[in-house]
Design an enzyme around this catalytic site. Sequence first.
Site, mmCIF file in Angstrom:
data_model
loop_
_atom_site.group_PDB
_atom_site.id
_atom_site.type_symbol
_atom_site.label_atom_id
_atom_site.label_comp_id
_atom_site.label_asym_id
_atom_site.label_seq_id
_atom_site.Cartn_x
_atom_site.Cartn_y
_atom_site.Cartn_z
ATOM 1 C CE LYS A 117 -4.469 -1.638 1.031
ATOM 2 N NZ LYS A 117 -5.746 -1.591 1.719
ATOM 3 C CE LYS A 199 -6.232 -7.717 -1.139
ATOM 4 N NZ LYS A 199 -7.135 -7.703 -0.024
ATOM 5 C CE LYS A 202 -13.714 -3.625 0.678
ATOM 6 N NZ LYS A 202 -12.489 -3.474 1.455
#
Length: 335
Positions: A117, A199, A202
């Site tokens: 991230k 992966k 959202k």
Amino acid sequence: MEENILKKISFSAIQPSGTPTLGNYLGALKNWAALQEEFNCIYAIADLHALTVRQEPAELRKRTLAAISLAIACGIDPSRSLLFVQSHVHTHAELAWILNCWTPFGELSRMTQFKDKSQSHADNVNAGLFDYPVLMAADILLYNADVVPIGNDQKQHLELARNIAVRFNGIFPDVFRVPEPYMPKQGARVMSLQDPAKKMSKSDPNPNSYVSMLDDRDTIVRKFKRAVTDSGAEVRRGEGKDGINNLIDIYCAACGKTPDEVEREFAGKGYGDFKLAVGEAVADVLAPIKAEFDRLMGDKAYLEKVCADGADAALGVSSRTLRKVYKKVGLLQIK
Ligand code: AQP
């Protein structure tokens, strides 16, 4: 919450950082409803965690209520399970602070989600992003959870929560229950439709990379048609076939079939036929959930009552753990 003292406690959470995807459904929400048979279940909408990346405030508020609605639409029964919004229960942030003081910096630096991230949000690598797993540990440990149902991506964070609990108990015996991971057999890791090495997420900026749980049938079928695969033609699992492997896993999870059965079913057919079948199977699974979601979103008063009742009950349970921790670590108690 209807508590059965013979059942173990399960804790899970989902961030309202976007509309939940097929990955969130197959890796988490689908199993959450089934777990209510076996466990006393606790479900949180982790809005504090969502703040670790930039959110548009009005959108975050909407998505938080939508997440409550979607959880109920997936079969979570608020009269049976504890369902609440994380920021409505102040004990989570408070325990996270205490646990911070018992979590080595080096251990947090090894978290792969933080590394990933930090790259995808390079303009906003904040302390909350780094501290995310400690807040997650607080969420779990406050409720003496025995198990935590998680997708593969959260395994490392759960291991950290266990380390924190064991270390703390080593100094102050018998404070925390050490939680075990609980992994679903199928659909544990759903990959992106555009980059099957990653992966499905959202908050991915490319909407074709994920199937949102609220996408309509045509959109779902179209996204599967466009899913990235390899240059082969046979519907078979194999090395270097990440895209097809992912689609086979998704189809298995949607239809309850095994990969061998799927390979037999599509023997002699091409990727095009298979992608269409996967899209339709997923659309069939998601359609009734979306219909129930839409119905619930029309009853805001009910959703707000679920949040208020859930927060009250969660505060009652978690305050007991927090008081115990405060006492053990030496914070002055007054009546
Ligand atoms: N692709 C996935 N496959 C299987 N399970 C998944 N989960 C998430 N993505 C997949 C599981 O969903 C639960 C809730 O996840 P979360 O919202 O708390 O955070 P996340 O894992 O970071 O999910 P996203 O969709 O990738 O969110 P963003 O994009 O905001 O980072 C967890 O149990 C997780 O394992």
